[in-house]
Design a protein around this motif. Sequence first.
Motif, short mmCIF file in Angstrom:
data_model
loop_
_atom_site.label_atom_id
_atom_site.label_comp_id
_atom_site.label_asym_id
_atom_site.label_seq_id
_atom_site.Cartn_x
_atom_site.Cartn_y
_atom_site.Cartn_z
N GLN A 63 -12.60 -35.58 61.34
CA GLN A 63 -13.42 -34.37 61.42
C GLN A 63 -14.90 -34.71 61.58
O GLN A 63 -15.63 -34.03 62.31
CB GLN A 63 -13.19 -33.47 60.21
N HIS A 64 -15.35 -35.76 60.89
CA HIS A 64 -16.74 -36.18 61.02
C HIS A 64 -17.05 -36.61 62.46
O HIS A 64 -18.04 -36.18 63.04
CB HIS A 64 -17.04 -37.33 60.05
N TYR A 65 -16.20 -37.45 63.03
CA TYR A 65 -16.44 -37.92 64.39
C TYR A 65 -16.38 -36.78 65.40
O TYR A 65 -17.17 -36.73 66.35
CB TYR A 65 -15.44 -39.01 64.77
N LEU A 66 -15.46 -35.84 65.22
CA LEU A 66 -15.38 -34.71 66.13
C LEU A 66 -16.60 -33.79 66.00
O LEU A 66 -17.08 -33.24 67.00
CB LEU A 66 -14.09 -33.93 65.91
N ALA A 67 -17.11 -33.64 64.79
CA ALA A 67 -18.32 -32.84 64.59
C ALA A 67 -19.51 -33.50 65.27
O ALA A 67 -20.35 -32.82 65.88
CB ALA A 67 -18.58 -32.64 63.10
N GLU A 68 -19.59 -34.83 65.16
CA GLU A 68 -20.67 -35.55 65.84
C GLU A 68 -20.55 -35.40 67.35
O GLU A 68 -21.55 -35.23 68.05
CB GLU A 68 -20.66 -37.03 65.45
N ALA A 69 -19.34 -35.47 67.88
CA ALA A 69 -19.13 -35.30 69.31
C ALA A 69 -19.58 -33.91 69.75
O ALA A 69 -20.25 -33.76 70.79
CB ALA A 69 -17.67 -35.52 69.66
N ALA A 70 -19.26 -32.89 68.97
CA ALA A 70 -19.69 -31.53 69.29
C ALA A 70 -21.21 -31.41 69.25
O ALA A 70 -21.81 -30.74 70.10
CB ALA A 70 -19.05 -30.54 68.33
N ARG A 71 -21.82 -32.08 68.29
CA ARG A 71 -23.29 -32.05 68.18
C ARG A 71 -23.93 -32.69 69.40
O ARG A 71 -24.88 -32.14 69.98
CB ARG A 71 -23.72 -32.77 66.90
N TYR A 72 -23.40 -33.84 69.84
CA TYR A 72 -23.94 -34.49 71.03
C TYR A 72 -23.69 -33.67 72.29
O TYR A 72 -24.53 -33.63 73.19
CB TYR A 72 -23.37 -35.90 71.18
N ASP A 73 -22.54 -33.02 72.36
CA ASP A 73 -22.29 -32.14 73.51
C ASP A 73 -23.29 -31.00 73.56
O ASP A 73 -23.78 -30.64 74.63
CB ASP A 73 -20.87 -31.57 73.45
N ALA A 74 -23.61 -30.44 72.40
CA ALA A 74 -24.60 -29.36 72.35
C ALA A 74 -25.97 -29.86 72.79
O ALA A 74 -26.69 -29.17 73.52
CB ALA A 74 -24.66 -28.78 70.94
N LEU A 75 -26.34 -31.06 72.37
CA LEU A 75 -27.62 -31.64 72.79
C LEU A 75 -27.64 -31.85 74.30
O LEU A 75 -28.64 -31.60 74.97
CB LEU A 75 -27.87 -32.95 72.08
N ALA A 76 -26.54 -32.35 74.84
CA ALA A 76 -26.47 -32.60 76.28
C ALA A 76 -26.56 -31.29 77.05
O ALA A 76 -27.25 -31.22 78.08
CB ALA A 76 -25.17 -33.33 76.62
N ASN A 77 -25.88 -30.27 76.56
CA ASN A 77 -25.95 -28.96 77.24
C ASN A 77 -27.35 -28.36 77.16
O ASN A 77 -27.81 -27.75 78.12
CB ASN A 77 -24.93 -28.00 76.63
N GLN A 78 -28.01 -28.56 76.05
CA GLN A 78 -29.37 -28.06 75.89
C GLN A 78 -30.31 -28.79 76.82
O GLN A 78 -31.21 -28.19 77.41
CB GLN A 78 -29.82 -28.23 74.43
N ALA A 79 -30.13 -30.09 76.99
CA ALA A 79 -31.01 -30.89 77.84
C ALA A 79 -30.80 -30.57 79.31
O ALA A 79 -31.74 -30.63 80.10
CB ALA A 79 -30.78 -32.37 77.59
N SER A 80 -29.57 -30.23 79.68
CA SER A 80 -29.30 -29.97 81.10
C SER A 80 -29.58 -28.52 81.49
O SER A 80 -29.48 -28.16 82.64
CB SER A 80 -27.87 -30.37 81.45
N GLY A 81 -29.91 -27.72 80.51
CA GLY A 81 -30.34 -26.36 80.79
C GLY A 81 -29.26 -25.39 80.77
O GLY A 81 -29.08 -24.39 81.21
#
Length: 63
Positions: free
Chosen positions: A45-63
């Motif tokens: 669950q920790h690793y999947l939460a981190e993956a979701a957090r990084y996906d959100a950062l990537a989506n935010q950076a790409s607009g």
Amino acid sequence: MLGAPEQLDIFGYRARRLAEINRVAADAARVAYNFPASVREERVQHYLAEAARYDALANQASG
């Protein structure tokens, strides 16, 4: 001249790679039988939460 891969970070490429690394780590944590089942699930669950957090950062950076 091509830039270093780190320069592409404004587009979220590094964050997407980190998300993928965390998904691989979650898969490895599922079969880490040196931990009790409850700890394994907590790690997954920790690793999947981190993956979701990084996906959100990537989506935010790409607009």
